[in-house]
Write an enzyme that holds these catalytic residues in place. Structure first.
Site, PDB file in Angstrom:
ATOM      1  N   SER A 126      -9.724  -1.836   6.952  1.00 16.82           N
ATOM      2  CA  SER A 126      -9.132  -1.581   5.639  1.00 16.82           C
ATOM      3  C   SER A 126      -8.299  -2.718   5.072  1.00 16.82           C
ATOM      4  CB  SER A 126      -8.290  -0.299   5.689  1.00 16.82           C
ATOM      5  OG  SER A 126      -9.125   0.827   5.837  1.00 16.82           O
ATOM      6  N   SER A 156      -9.493   0.733   2.931  1.00 16.80           N
ATOM      7  CA  SER A 156      -8.713   1.630   2.094  1.00 16.80           C
ATOM      8  C   SER A 156      -7.562   0.948   1.364  1.00 16.80           C
ATOM      9  CB  SER A 156      -8.143   2.765   2.960  1.00 16.80           C
ATOM     10  OG  SER A 156      -7.271   2.265   3.960  1.00 16.80           O
ATOM     11  N   LYS A 212       0.851  -1.185   0.000  1.00 12.90           N
ATOM     12  CA  LYS A 212       0.000   0.000   0.000  1.00 12.90           C
ATOM     13  C   LYS A 212       0.889   1.238   0.000  1.00 12.90           C
ATOM     14  CE  LYS A 212      -4.002   1.603   2.782  1.00 12.90           C
ATOM     15  NZ  LYS A 212      -4.852   1.185   3.931  1.00 12.90           N
TER      16      LYS A 212
END
Length: 473
Positions: free
Chosen positions: A183, A159, A83
């Site tokens: 997330s 996310s 990420k």
């Protein structure tokens, strides 16, 4: 839509075995992964940066070790991506934002990236996310939405949407993400991959861009439960330089995975977790419960209150963190989240103090629950992935705003800091889309959650399905 593609990547465990036996080279595995990314990422939009020179150098280093007769590290040649809130040396840490583009490039890797590199894993790049991790859908205005590999008209979750989608699309067998309110678990559920949110404070967060320091967790996604455990063991590290990382000795879980779930007290969460789940989400829990021998329903304490308190703390800490940038660059923030950041920064201190006081009492009640139970099951998301741009969801006759509703079933769990593995399952009635099951254990008992994950995988009840991509994508 879920049929295997002929050129789909081998799973990560098989790849590691091939490297260990000398049947393949790390460079070959890397180039196959890069070809898969080239073929699929135009449709998925998981990657925001690729670290090709570094990846080839690291793969060649693994192959040079073999040529020299040296023992290979445990994850030798394993391709992965992170990420884009993880620091990567020489790369700007975007955290999904436009504002961060002007920052200097990172001068060192995040600790978890360092851990994987030392274990021989090969970093391919950075992955898309909701701006500053404030979202559940990865509909990023600056970098475009990440699309669900199983149906590109749908969200990948967030996310850590890029992290879930990259594994689901077969681009990499492993990725890293973060989980504050869900997330990791939401993208794992919607993309149909394995995910692990460890105990709060278990893994070092040093070298990552924060969202909510008092709730943020880091963890892996993987294409199998066994690989998830192997990667988690590599990431464990009692980091004295991270004040949020609890000083606990490493407790390897991979060697104990074969012990199964016999003797574990396993229950199914009802009440709030039943009311806020659609029929397909309840069905995957029932299927997992049948395999694991869970027959009793359990009530999780104060789930709705925990979600409210989590929202208050999330908005307040997130808004406070970004307040200087909001004052100067509000127009450059994500339109889907800028108002929430501003509102969070303006919340009364009394609300935040009460939320923290409630959290202390809440954790005690949750810990009391685990005096009678070893493992608890719940859906990871109330529904399968909705279409990109969906604004409202109907869940059992109640209308919810779509984006926050994706965390309905995850927020109460992370607010207590419990470790959770997500098992990908494929119910009827979802047009071939997955929904995950949360395998929830007491703090510091990741081993129990992962043992249950492996049991579901070995029984054939849960597992990844790589999607089909049209030729030429």
């Amino acid at each position: 839509m879920t049929a295997a593609q002929p050129n789909a990547m081998p799973d990560g465990v098989a790849g590691l075995r091939a490297i260990a036996r000398g049947d393949a080279t790390a460079r070959e595995w890397l180039e196959r992964s890069l070809a898969r990314i080239d073929a699929t990422d135009g449709a998925v939009n998981a990657f925001t940066a690729r670290t090709l020179a570094r990846a080839r150098a690291d793969a060649d280093r693994v192959d040079a070790m073999r040529a020299a007769g040296q023992a290979l590290p445990p994850l030798a040649g394993l391709p992965y991506a992170v990420k884009n809130l993880f620091d990567i040396e020489g790369v700007v840490t975007l955290a999904g934002s436009k504002v961060n583009r002007g920052h200097a490039a990172a001068t060192a890797d995040a600790v978890l990236v360092q851990r994987l590199r030392a274990a021989g894993a090969v970093l391919l790049g950075a992955l898309n996310m909701d701006e500053y991790a404030y979202g559940f859908t990865t509909e990023n205005t600056h970098y475009g939405p990440t699309r669900n590999p199983h149906d590109r008209s749908r969200i990948a979750g967030g996310s850590s949407g890029g992290s879930g989608a990259a594994v689901a699309a077969g681009q990499v067998p492993v990725s890293l993400g973060s989980d504050t309110n869900g997330s990791i678990r939401v993208p794992a559920s919607l993309c149909g991959v394995w995910g692990l949110k460890p105990t709060f404070g278990r893994l070092s967060r040093r070298g990552t861009f924060p969202f909510v320091h008092s709730i943020d967790h880091l963890g892996p996604f993987a294409d199998s439960a066994a690989l998830l455990a192997r990667v988690y063991d590599t990431l464990q590290y009692p980091d004295s330089q991270d004040p949020g990382c609890h000083a606990r000795a490493v407790q390897p879980v991979y060697p104990a995975l074969g012990s199964g779930t016999q003797g574990l007290r396993i229950g199914v969460l009802g009440g709030y977790f039943d009311t806020n789940a659609t029929a397909p989400a309840r069905a995957v829990v029932s299927a997992a419960a049948s395999v694991l021998g869970a027959t009793r329903t359990v009530e999780w304490p104060d789930a709705q209150m925990a979600r409210i308190a989590a929202f208050i703390i999330t908005a307040s800490e997130g808004g406070s963190l970004h307040l200087p940038a909001l004052r100067r660059h509000a127009a450059d923030f994500e339109p889907l989240s800028v108002d929430r950041f501003i509102a969070g920064a303006l919340q009364p201190a009394h609300w935040v103090a009460r939320a923290h006081r409630f959290r202390r009492l809440y954790r005690e009640r949750v810990l009391g629950l685990f005096q009678d139970w070893d493992l608890l099951l719940a859906p990871a998301t109330p529904v399968a992935a909705p279409a990109i741009g969906t604004e409202w969801l109907d869940i059992n006759g109640t209308t919810h705003p779509c984006r926050p509703a994706m965390g309905l079933l995850t927020q109460p769990i992370s607010f207590a800091g419990c470790p959770v593995a997500v098992a990908p399952m494929w119910p009827d009635g979802t047009q071939g889309m997955p929904i995950g099951v949360q395998l929830i254990a007491a703090p510091w008992r990741e081993d129990i959650a992962l043992r249950a994950a492996v049991a579901l995988e070995q029984a054939g009840a849960a597992g990844i399905r790589h999607p089909h991509f049209d030729e030429g994508l």
